[in-house]
Design a protein around this motif. Sequence first.
Motif, mmCIF file in Angstrom:
data_model
loop_
_atom_site.group_PDB
_atom_site.id
_atom_site.type_symbol
_atom_site.label_atom_id
_atom_site.label_comp_id
_atom_site.label_asym_id
_atom_site.label_seq_id
_atom_site.Cartn_x
_atom_site.Cartn_y
_atom_site.Cartn_z
ATOM 1 N N ARG A 33 -6.307 -6.671 -12.168
ATOM 2 C CA ARG A 33 -6.903 -6.099 -10.942
ATOM 3 C C ARG A 33 -6.471 -6.813 -9.671
ATOM 4 O O ARG A 33 -7.147 -6.753 -8.661
ATOM 5 C CB ARG A 33 -8.443 -6.067 -11.051
ATOM 6 N N TYR B 32 1.825 -3.400 -15.112
ATOM 7 C CA TYR B 32 2.011 -3.385 -13.656
ATOM 8 C C TYR B 32 3.423 -3.017 -13.237
ATOM 9 O O TYR B 32 3.625 -2.429 -12.184
ATOM 10 C CB TYR B 32 1.638 -4.752 -13.065
ATOM 11 N N GLN C 141 -5.063 -7.600 1.715
ATOM 12 C CA GLN C 141 -6.016 -7.219 2.773
ATOM 13 C C GLN C 141 -7.157 -8.239 2.860
ATOM 14 O O GLN C 141 -7.556 -8.647 3.943
ATOM 15 C CB GLN C 141 -6.562 -5.812 2.491
ATOM 16 N N ARG D 1 0.817 -1.218 0.000
ATOM 17 C CA ARG D 1 0.000 0.000 0.000
ATOM 18 C C ARG D 1 0.855 1.274 0.000
ATOM 19 O O ARG D 1 0.631 2.194 -0.770
ATOM 20 C CB ARG D 1 -0.896 -0.017 1.232
ATOM 21 N N ASP D 2 1.886 1.285 0.853
ATOM 22 C CA ASP D 2 2.658 2.523 1.024
ATOM 23 C C ASP D 2 3.944 2.552 0.204
ATOM 24 O O ASP D 2 4.592 3.583 0.115
ATOM 25 C CB ASP D 2 2.994 2.719 2.505
ATOM 26 N N LYS E 75 4.465 1.432 -5.354
ATOM 27 C CA LYS E 75 3.245 1.031 -4.630
ATOM 28 C C LYS E 75 2.453 0.058 -5.493
ATOM 29 O O LYS E 75 2.421 0.196 -6.720
ATOM 30 C CB LYS E 75 2.374 2.255 -4.338
ATOM 31 N N GLN E 76 1.754 -0.880 -4.853
ATOM 32 C CA GLN E 76 0.974 -1.873 -5.592
ATOM 33 C C GLN E 76 -0.442 -1.959 -4.985
ATOM 34 O O GLN E 76 -0.752 -2.894 -4.243
ATOM 35 C CB GLN E 76 1.678 -3.228 -5.536
ATOM 36 N N PRO E 77 -1.286 -0.975 -5.312
ATOM 37 C CA PRO E 77 -2.605 -0.920 -4.652
ATOM 38 C C PRO E 77 -3.468 -2.153 -4.895
ATOM 39 O O PRO E 77 -4.171 -2.600 -3.984
ATOM 40 C CB PRO E 77 -3.248 0.352 -5.235
ATOM 41 N N ASP E 78 -3.433 -2.712 -6.107
ATOM 42 C CA ASP E 78 -4.255 -3.910 -6.362
ATOM 43 C C ASP E 78 -3.796 -5.065 -5.482
ATOM 44 O O ASP E 78 -4.603 -5.796 -4.903
ATOM 45 C CB ASP E 78 -4.153 -4.347 -7.833
ATOM 46 N N ALA F 41 -2.198 -4.782 -2.676
ATOM 47 C CA ALA F 41 -2.540 -4.455 -1.282
ATOM 48 C C ALA F 41 -3.972 -4.886 -0.982
ATOM 49 O O ALA F 41 -4.262 -5.438 0.083
ATOM 50 C CB ALA F 41 -2.366 -2.956 -1.032
ATOM 51 N N ALA F 42 -4.866 -4.665 -1.937
ATOM 52 C CA ALA F 42 -6.277 -5.049 -1.720
ATOM 53 C C ALA F 42 -6.407 -6.572 -1.618
ATOM 54 O O ALA F 42 -7.148 -7.088 -0.776
ATOM 55 C CB ALA F 42 -7.140 -4.505 -2.854
#
Length: 577
Positions: A417, A205, A225, A176-177, A216-219, A221-222
């Motif tokens: 995604r 990507y 999570q 995430r960060d 950062k790798q938001p997908d 991270a989701a």
Amino acid sequence: MKLFRNAKSSASGFALAALLSVSVGFLEATPAVAKPPAKAQPAVLTASAIAVADEYSADAAEQIFKEGGNAVDAAVAIAFTLAVTYPEAGNIGGGGFMTLYVDGKPYFLDYRERAPLAATKNMYLDDKGEVIKGMSLYGYRAVGVPGTVDGMWQAQRRFGKLNWKQVLAPAIHYARDGFQVSEQLQQRRDDAAKEFAGKTNFDTYFGNLKQGVNFKQPDLAAVLQRISDQGAKDFYSGKTAGLIAESMRGHGLITRADLQQYKAVWRQPIQADWKGYRVYTAPPPSSGGIGLVQLLKMKADRAADFKDVPLNSPQYIHLIAEIEKRVFADRAQYLGDPDFYKVPVAQLTDDAYIAKRASEVNPETPSDTKSVQPGLGTSMPEKAETTHFSVVDKWGNAVSNTYTVNGYFGSGVVADRTGIVLNDEMDDFSAKPGVANMFGVVGSDANSIEPKKRPLSSMSPTILTKDGKVSLVIGTPGGSRIFTSIFQVINNIYDFDMPLPQAVGAMRFHHQLLPPNTIFWEPYQPIDGELAKQVEAKGYTLKAQNFNGDIQAIKINGNTPEAAADPRGRGVTRIIQ
Ligand code: DON
């Protein structure tokens, strides 16, 4: 102290840690992931220790130990962190093996990928029966059903002390960060991107994976999570399973059913006595454990020939190559997934059989390659990146873990995604008997493709104990070089009494029966000059290769752990009080 490394500032590491303790507390109320409080155990070592592939995973492990976790908690946190910060090999889109020693007992967890249900024996052959180049290495059809998430879930549920959320927290933070991209990572990205160009969605990507960038790798991270909230079921039957299956539709073979049916398997490790040590290592579907035991024992059987032979001298290289020839002849014939093929493990590791094989070693000149046949007869039933880490906790438990997406960044396919790099482990099958794979090794029907079968591996996470206590935890990437590298480092430590860092850093070489009488060497410690001339004079051809492993090892001296990371990689060690 700084809890998590942050690319931008350590202050945000502190802030994050505070947040984490809140979320961990919240999660304890969730029955599916909560753990009963662990019983207090007396420490038997002066410290815990790790040898891992990068600094971020080292920070994650340190954090887990500070929270009271054990070696298994730390290993699972390392594995998820490397999936974020070491994306060329760390993974949740691949698979691997974990050898454990917990409360004085050995265990082995096989979370190797499996062939999809729609896979067929000849899926990589053209209509003339020839192997289609690259098809098992790049793109959607190269991907095996990933096992890492179920492996980590099963290991942590069985042996971990902390809550599941705690071990996922560092990986979520780095995804995430962000984390700071190293030069080596960018180099590997650039090399891989050339191979994938025009074939996969890799650059969507990882196009921005540049040295110095806070990546950062938001997908991802989701995804992490959700895995943190729901456990492995998100990956195998939840939202993530759906996203992977959707990405594959129309391109590859993996479906929701493949993911739903995947299960990591607890197996008996290969066990052998060697020079007063007990060796615990990887059973099939790895070839590595059997190979390592055969190498160690054949060398011990030929001890008289090795007497006064200097390490890495021409004669040493010759004798080791002679032994390796026999090991690789057996590997090609007999080894495959034991759930599909009856692997003669007991016969291949039997002392009398190994002694007979050792007696065929020619101490003077290379045996003719064609004359070196599989030792049990043939009528028996029939690019690269991986990473290893070693962990020991102060309670004397150990984890030796090797996992992989096969080539650097696997197949180059990133599930849409999700940010999940998918493996190209299907290349470890024998696409056609006798035709070499990426590592130049051949196989037989034992390793042919079948639905749900696991491809033959060389990964060999290994633990040596003495009198029931952990003595050495060791492993490496390197494909077919894995067990020959571990073998050489073990020799360096125990036969040549080298201190651990020198034993890990010393020259390594490799022979694998085919190509005939070829010794592979590496630029890091080349076989050149006079040594090269003398090896060639013995009848060998020398061939350069980029890479001969990245050993991560921990040795226990008395009750004090010592760790060494291979100078060939960007590995990090820590001794944690
Ligand atoms: O399972 C195996 O043996 C291979 N897929 C491992 C790949 C590997 O070690 C690549 N590392 N350099």
